[in-house]
Design a protein around this motif. Structure first.
Motif: not given
Length: 383
Positions: A158-168, A198-205, A339-342
């Motif tokens: 998971v990188t700076c330029n692909n993080v927006h596609l992580f959950h997908k 964005e990583l934080d958002h992807q981890m929420e998903l 996110h682990n804690y949640i």
């Protein structure tokens, strides 16, 4: 005993985030060096433990001859020790074939395929040396592994330029039928406040995906949550790994010994070879020269679960010091901890069997529960 053996130092890809860089050596492990390395591991195996042998590169399957030769040699020369071996290999999947899959299926083997996601995501950072697009070949081999019921996992970066596609992309592999999904944050990347958000958002998903699609299953795994459960559960002191000891080392394709793959082929960290063994004084001298007094981690509340308190050689590769993680590592680990804690709190609230079995293990083995887990228990009880 944890050993890594580089079958080939070169690679057929030029991944933009590779910590080894793209000017790799072209050397390959010889038959004599492979046999001497196996002999060295078995003869120096402390207290006759199991031997976890990780086959790496570069791309290890650039040296298929030695891949097959290794198993033939163990079968012929060390048949009585074969059951002690646990094999692991990370490959980009391009050179997989039926014979390799057969070896993986019929041995005690953990296979990882490095692929970042669908074609769009994969081709952002993982370029081939000959400029060809090998994605169809990789995907075909993944699908064949699934059909043959060969145990394997996907290893995503998971990188700076692909993080927006992580959950997908996690869902992409999940719907494909991949049972083990491993993701690694790129600690070497130039993360910004925007990409960290964005990583934080992807981890929420992904939290929701994990809790609804993985947590209640018996055979699925998502490493960013599953492999953190024990760090949260059991009370323990944060400790660096034992890289460089006789029970944990890396051998390059020339038979030289290094403590860790992060410093492979770095002359400062060459600590011996498979003929003469490990020079402990050289290791200790290099360690002493690579630490400095720092308050950075001493009072950290997440040290117990942070990679910066376990992987000294990753720290060294980024900051030049074994005991000082980068600021980026700290930021990434803070997001993961949140996110682990949640997720663990919700698993405890729902009494998810995947988590609750640890309470049974703790009770049976008199294991002390961590203060973090006790806090989670108290918070859930107070609802």
């Amino acid at each position: 005993m944890e050993c890594t053996l580089n079958l080939a130092d070169g690679c057929n890809l030029q991944c933009t985030y590779c910590y080894e860089g793209n000017e790799k050596q072209k050397t390959k492990l010889s038959m004599d060096s492979m046999q001497t390395a196996i002999d060295f591991m078995i003869k120096n195996n402390p207290e006759d433990e199991n031997i976890h042998l990780n086959l790496l590169g570069g791309e290890p399957l650039l040296n298929k001859k030695m891949f097959f030769g290794l198993f033939d040699y163990i079968d012929s020369a060390w048949a009585e020790s074969k059951d002690k071996f646990e094999f692991e290999m990370t490959t980009n999947g391009i050179l997989m074939d039926d014979n390799v899959m057969n070896i993986v299926k019929n041995n005690n083997f953990k296979l990882s395929i490095s692929v970042d996601g669908d074609r769009e995501t994969h081709n952002i950072n993982r370029k081939s040396l000959d400029k060809r697009d090998y994605y169809d070949s990789i995907l075909s081999n993944i699908q064949k592994l699934i059909e043959l019921k060969v145990a394997f996992g996907i290893r995503m970066t998971v990188t700076c330029n692909n993080v927006h596609l992580f959950h997908k992309n996690v869902l992409y592999f999940y719907h494909m039928g991949v049972k083990n999904i491993y993701a690694a944050y790129d600690d070497f990347g130039a993360w910004t406040p925007e990409t960290l958000n964005e990583l934080d958002h992807q981890m929420e998903l992904l939290d929701e995906f994990y809790l609804t699609s993985i947590a209640y299953t018996k055979d699925l795994l998502f490493n960013l949550h599953d492999l953190k459960l024990t760090t949260f559960f059991a009370a323990r002191k944060a400790m660096y790994c034992s890289a460089g000891s006789i029970g944990h080392f890396t051998v390059n394709s020339s038979g030289e010994i290094y403590p860790c793959g992060y410093v492979l082929n770095d002359p400062k960290w060459k600590i011996g070879n498979i003929e003469s063994g490990i020079e402990r004084k050289k290791l200790l001298d290099s360690i002493r020269a690579s630490v400095k007094s720092s308050e950075k981690c001493k009072q950290c509340d997440i040290a117990f679960t942070c990679s910066g308190q376990k992987c000294g050689f990753q720290n060294y590769r980024i900051t030049g010091y074994l005991n000082i993680p980068s600021d980026i590592t700290c930021e990434l680990e803070r997001i993961l901890y949140k996110h682990n804690y949640i997720v663990i709190s919700r698993m405890y609230d729902q009494k998810t069997p995947r988590l609750m079995r640890y309470f049974e293990i703790a009770e049976a083995n008199n294991i002390e529960i961590s203060t973090t887990m006790q806090s989670i228990i108290s918070e859930v009880a107070a609802k």
